[in-house]
Design an enzyme around this catalytic site. Structure first.
Site, PDB file in Angstrom:
ATOM      1  CB  SER A 170    -101.065  31.210 -32.045  1.00 56.41           C
ATOM      2  OG  SER A 170    -101.412  32.571 -32.087  1.00 56.41           O
ATOM      3  CG  ASP A 265    -103.371  33.672 -39.277  1.00 58.82           C
ATOM      4  OD1 ASP A 265    -103.751  34.601 -38.530  1.00 58.82           O
ATOM      5  OD2 ASP A 265    -102.548  32.814 -38.927  1.00 58.82           O
ATOM      6  CG  HIS A 295    -104.806  32.488 -35.819  1.00 58.01           C
ATOM      7  ND1 HIS A 295    -103.464  32.584 -36.103  1.00 58.01           N
ATOM      8  CD2 HIS A 295    -104.894  32.364 -34.469  1.00 58.01           C
ATOM      9  CE1 HIS A 295    -102.776  32.528 -34.982  1.00 58.01           C
ATOM     10  NE2 HIS A 295    -103.621  32.384 -33.976  1.00 58.01           N
TER      11      HIS A 295
END
Length: 327
Positions: A170, A265, A295
């Site tokens: 991320s 996501d 995610h």
């Protein structure tokens, strides 16, 4: 090394049933949105979630904490070493996710232990400064400092300075890629691993943001909170190359790169676009897509096996790249 063909259209699949059940249960609890909480409270929630929803990490990995001189004061690191490995090992700098606002050494302890075991490498995790207390560019300055330090002290850590890789998830994926670009002329980073990377966020809306921005753990509300905190409300930074990888003109300088995207996501499309852009720049690129995943699923290994599979796949690729560095 040849570049993997990256599909123009990603595979689709229903949401993993186990992850769907987890999301439904979380929604039923009616907890306040993360972005409505003070940062210290949100950070503790993330620690508790990572501790409670992840399978136990391999126990043969040892870990020790240390502090180095950072750009603005002490910078904590955690060094992991596989228990059965001998001699100089490859080294992996791991950069945690959390939207630049939450996340720390504890939230990603299981992730780092798993990668240490699977890659058979020394893994160093960096506890970079968080927003809003420390806005851009504090985080990237800290990660760059950590990368320079591990390269200079690899042998002290029992690692081979010619076999260094970086990886993150991320926001951490964005930070590690940017750090690799910053040091490209002085440190021979062998490989970059990016798990559901931040690559542009809100500067250019995408279909995956609209499709997955609510009800699938990472929401548009919390993303806006993260970015406002990290950029300090300075909208002109949204396209800065040290933040938005898709606006970087230096992607051709990356070493071989592995990119993972998740089908459910909000960041799916920007991660896919980033993999395509890196490959088009002539970099050997491996893109793995997990169509039923969400995610942050690398934390949810007790819920679904997909998170662990992502780490195993990344580790297998890293082993190949790091072995090539000795050839």
């Amino acid at each position: 090394m040849t570049t993997t063909s990256i599909p123009a259209v990603l595979e689709t699949a229903p949401l993993d049933p186990a992850l769907a059940g987890f999301l439904a249960q979380a929604a039923a609890q009616g907890n306040p949105p993360l972005e409505t909480l003070p940062p210290p409270v949100a950070r503790q929630i993330y620690r508790d979630l990572a501790a409670g929803l992840g399978l136990p990490a391999p126990g043969i990995v040892s870990a020790s904490d240390r502090t180095i001189d950072g750009p603005a004061g002490p910078l904590p690191l955690r060094v992991y070493r596989p228990g059965v490995a001998q001699g100089e090992l490859p080294l992996l700098l791991y950069v945690h996710g959390g939207g630049y606002v939450i996340g720390d050494l504890e939230t990603h302890d299981k992730v780092c232990r798993t990668l240490c075991h699977e890659v058979a490498a020394v893994v160093v995790a960096v506890d970079y400064r968080l927003a809003p207390e420390h806005p851009f560019p504090a985080a990237i300055d800290d990660v760059t400092r950590a990368l320079r330090w591990v390269a200079a002290h690899a042998r002290e850590l029992g690692a081979d300075p010619s076999r260094i890789a970086v990886a993150g998830d991320s926001a951490g994926a964005q930070l590690c890629a940017t750090a690799a670009l910053r040091v490209r002329e002085s440190i021979p980073v062998c490989a970059v691993g990016l798990i559901y990377p931040v690559a542009q966020h809100f500067s250019e809306p995408s279909p995956s943001m609209a499709e997955n921005g609510e009800g699938k753990f990472l929401t548009t509300g919390v993303m806006k909170w993260f970015i406002d905190a990290y950029l300090g409300g300075r909208s002109e930074l949204a396209r800065h190359p040290d933040f938005a990888l898709l606006h970087s003109t230096s992607l051709a300088s990356l070493p071989p790169t592995w990119v993972a995207t998740m089908g459910h996501d909000p960041l799916r499309d920007e991660g896919h676009a980033l993999a395509q852009r890196i490959a088009q720049a002539g970099v050997a690129t491996e893109h793995r897509h997990y169509p039923g995943a969400i995610h942050a699923c690398i934390h949810f290994t007790a819920v679904s096996p997909v998170g662990n599979q992502i780490m195993v796949d990344l580790a297998a690729w890293l082993r190949v790249q790091l072995s090539r560095a000795t050839a």
